[in-house]
Write an enzyme that holds these catalytic residues in place. Structure first.
Site, mmCIF file in Angstrom:
data_model
loop_
_atom_site.group_PDB
_atom_site.id
_atom_site.type_symbol
_atom_site.label_atom_id
_atom_site.label_comp_id
_atom_site.label_asym_id
_atom_site.label_seq_id
_atom_site.Cartn_x
_atom_site.Cartn_y
_atom_site.Cartn_z
ATOM 1 N N TYR A 1 37.545 56.734 38.921
ATOM 2 C CA TYR A 1 36.517 56.730 37.881
ATOM 3 C C TYR A 1 35.442 57.794 38.105
ATOM 4 O O TYR A 1 34.413 57.787 37.450
ATOM 5 C CB TYR A 1 35.859 55.350 37.761
ATOM 6 C CG TYR A 1 36.780 54.287 37.196
ATOM 7 C CD1 TYR A 1 37.968 54.626 36.551
ATOM 8 C CD2 TYR A 1 36.455 52.945 37.283
ATOM 9 C CE1 TYR A 1 38.802 53.662 36.033
ATOM 10 C CE2 TYR A 1 37.287 51.965 36.763
ATOM 11 C CZ TYR A 1 38.459 52.321 36.150
ATOM 12 O OH TYR A 1 39.289 51.358 35.635
ATOM 13 N N LYS B 1 45.936 50.722 48.866
ATOM 14 C CA LYS B 1 47.320 51.161 48.665
ATOM 15 C C LYS B 1 47.510 52.382 49.559
ATOM 16 O O LYS B 1 47.933 53.455 49.114
ATOM 17 C CB LYS B 1 47.510 51.463 47.172
ATOM 18 C CG LYS B 1 48.936 51.618 46.730
ATOM 19 C CD LYS B 1 49.697 50.312 46.635
ATOM 20 C CE LYS B 1 51.144 50.622 46.282
ATOM 21 N NZ LYS B 1 52.029 49.469 46.414
ATOM 22 N N ASP C 1 48.843 45.635 45.054
ATOM 23 C CA ASP C 1 49.838 45.082 44.129
ATOM 24 C C ASP C 1 50.276 43.689 44.582
ATOM 25 O O ASP C 1 50.284 42.736 43.807
ATOM 26 C CB ASP C 1 51.020 46.039 43.952
ATOM 27 C CG ASP C 1 51.549 46.578 45.285
ATOM 28 O OD1 ASP C 1 50.893 46.385 46.324
ATOM 29 O OD2 ASP C 1 52.627 47.203 45.275
ATOM 30 N N ASP D 1 38.306 46.740 39.436
ATOM 31 C CA ASP D 1 38.239 46.506 37.999
ATOM 32 C C ASP D 1 39.379 45.583 37.569
ATOM 33 O O ASP D 1 39.175 44.575 36.879
ATOM 34 C CB ASP D 1 38.340 47.872 37.299
ATOM 35 C CG ASP D 1 37.854 47.836 35.872
ATOM 36 O OD1 ASP D 1 37.310 46.801 35.444
ATOM 37 O OD2 ASP D 1 38.020 48.853 35.176
ATOM 38 N N ASP E 1 39.291 41.207 36.877
ATOM 39 C CA ASP E 1 39.672 40.648 35.575
ATOM 40 C C ASP E 1 40.791 39.625 35.729
ATOM 41 O O ASP E 1 40.807 38.601 35.048
ATOM 42 C CB ASP E 1 40.138 41.755 34.619
ATOM 43 C CG ASP E 1 39.017 42.238 33.707
ATOM 44 O OD1 ASP E 1 37.833 42.109 34.105
ATOM 45 O OD2 ASP E 1 39.316 42.728 32.605
#
Ligand code: ATP
Ligand code: MG
Length: 327
Positions: free
Chosen positions: A121, A167, A199, A223, A227
């Protein structure tokens, strides 16, 4: 002299209904706060041509903390600059299930601590040839250490374990650095932590959220995973968040303007009230924060509840019930 100056930016939609509810709760607790209200969002855009007037930015910059509601169409032009105005580097998103509220995973009690300044981002994107686009991912040691310190501090203060999401098996250099920074901070503090591939972690969070506490994440992972966790606990109306900088911070419900119910007086004020509890704690009013959370828990369990939670109470009914339970 007030002990703290609180900027209040209700914004649009239900932000105008739930933010005053949160202020009412803060007022009832009676720490010596001075509230300064400021405009932002679609309404002020329509009136003045600017969704974020300079006075609002100055009010937020000059405050000890800000309570924000929601902004409509102009959200990106409002909330991103406001988060920047408080120098936010940590986005904190608790996702907790409450007795009395239907949740997919009633045992969930998670806090996402998301690095909020870099990663994918950072906004470094280009089209290097027609049809070919690239994105530069920035991960610095300094920002990684800073978010790790924040995550361990938060976990210690609230009694959670720490997991770091990464990751680094694929993004060896960038997430490798993120992971190394977390390890170094853990080492220096003599603190335990777990490491999880993001993941696989997504699956484990969905299946057994009770196995986790504070999850320290790079920007994008935070992010997405936060959620996911929101989906486990039953409802946007319950989720608070904080954007924390080194000497300023902004607190806001995770939900938006909810245009479908705005103006009806039935928005659930709990997310905004719990955001106010995070503000209290940030300013070291720990007892007051605990009282707010206990009052909210009691109301969620016994009612009254707003329609999103299956009740028929108004925003005001729920706010009054929370205020009545503060003791
Ligand atoms: P925005 O673009 O401002 O985010 P949105 O249409 O995405 O608006 P949200 O605020 O994100 O709306 O809300 C999504 C759904 O959740 C809506 O149906 C809304 O009514 C509901 N909702 C969100 N917050 C609350 C709340 N505090 N109380 C009750 N319902 C809510
Ligand atoms: Mg939305």
């Amino acid at each position: 002299m007030a002990d703290a100056r609180i900027a209040v930016v209700p914004g649009d939609g239900i932000g105008r209904e739930v933010t005053p509810a949160a202020v009412r709760v803060l007022d009832a607790l009676a720490p010596d706060f001075a509230f300064v209200e400021a405009d932002a969002g679609d309404a002020v855009l329509e009136a003045t041509g600017d969704p974020l007037p300079e006075e609002t930015v100055e009010t937020v910059e000059g405050a000890d903390a800000t309570l924000f509601g929601a902004a409509g169409e102009s959200a990106a032009d409002v909330i991103l600059p406001l988060r920047a105005a408080v120098g936010s580097y940590a986005n904190v998103r608790p996702a907790r299930a409450y007795p009395g509220v239907d949740a997919l995973r009633p045992e969930t009690d998670l806090v996402f601590v998301r690095e909020n300044t870099e990663g994918v981002y950072a906004g470094i994107e280009s089209e290097i040839a027609p049809g070919v686009t690239t994105l530069t991912r920035v991960v610095t040691e300094a920002a990684s250490r800073r978010i790790a310190e924040f995550g361990f501090d938060y976990a210690e203060r609230h009694g959670y374990d720490v997991t770091v999401a990464h990751k680094a098996n694929v993004m060896r250099t960038t997430d490798g650095q993120f992971l190394d920074a977390v390890r170094a901070v853990a080492d220096e503090r003599g603190a335990d932590h777990e490491e999880a591939l993001m993941d696989a972690l997504a699956m484990h969070l969905a299946l057994s959220p009770e196995a986790y506490g504070v999850v320290v994440c790079p920007n994008l992972a935070g992010d997405v995973l936060s959620d996911l966790a929101a989906g486990l606990v039953g409802g946007l109306g319950l989720l608070p968040s904080a954007n924390v900088g080194s000497d300023n911070a902004l607190f806001e419900p995770v939900h938006g303007t909810a245009p479908d119910i705005a103006g009806e007086g039935v928005a659930n004020p709990v997310a905004a009230i719990l955001s106010a509890a995070m503000l209290l704690e940030h300013l070291d009013y720990d007892d007051e924060a605990t009282r707010v959370r206990a009052a909210v828990e009691g109301v969620l369990e016994d009612g009254p509840r707003t329609p999103d939670l299956g009740g028929d109470a108004t925003t005001e009914d729920v706010t009054t019930a929370v205020v009545d339970r503060l003791d």
